[in-house]
Design a protein around this motif. Sequence first.
Motif: not given
Length: 254
Positions: A140-145, A191-192, A229-231
């Motif tokens: 998880l990297d919220l900065s990418k959302l 989601y953002h 954003v793919e994880v």
Amino acid sequence: MMAVITAAGLGTRMLPFTKEIPKEMLPIISNGEIKPIIQVIFEQLFSQGIRDFVFVVSRNKRVIEDYFTPDYNFVDYLESVGKVKQAESLKGFYQLLEQSNIAFVNQFEQKGFGHAVLVAKPYVNGDFLVVAPDTLVGDLDLSKLRVNSFLVTVVNDPRPYGVVVVKDGKVIDVEEKPKVPKSNLIIVPYYHFDETIFSALEKVSYEGELQLTYAIKLLLNEGVEFSAVEVKEVYDLGNFNGYVEYLKNLIKKI
């Protein structure tokens, strides 16, 4: 940034365990400790800078509200009987709670994921995250959302999920639990959004449960752009197979 954490569902995929215990309270291992899923996700969000939380719960989820209320009398008891490690763990969790702004709001009727998000509308100001606390994302990297984006991942059988069609990182289409999926890419429930999602949820036409994908599709049709954003490291802990898969992977690492 505020996070809306939806924890009001009945957890029918994990019955009979979830008859009295919320699926969000299922135990998992984090940093060598046994913790409820929802605590691990809360700590994950906190570690990435989130301090404002709205938990959407229901009548049978009071245990979540109790769990997220510091109880220093119990900490004192643990210390008095020599359970120092356990006391320190709880104190650390309580310190995170005390640095956070937390509100609980009830979803009185089980009308779907989208409805649970809509219930949080009076508590939201500006853009915000939506998280379903039965899905754990290891990378998880919220900065990418960014605003109007969500996480996605590839699965073998996408039919039980919200399915996404993506081109060059842009979302082209979404479908909720399609019998014939257009792709094997599914939404991971992180989601953002900005506040336009609420107006879409209020005007979308639906039968049965109000799903978040319906509102996203409506906004796509209105020309609103969404990105994906793919994880890779994703565990759906809200169903038996996903929970067992998580445990198997955990055992391999021990």
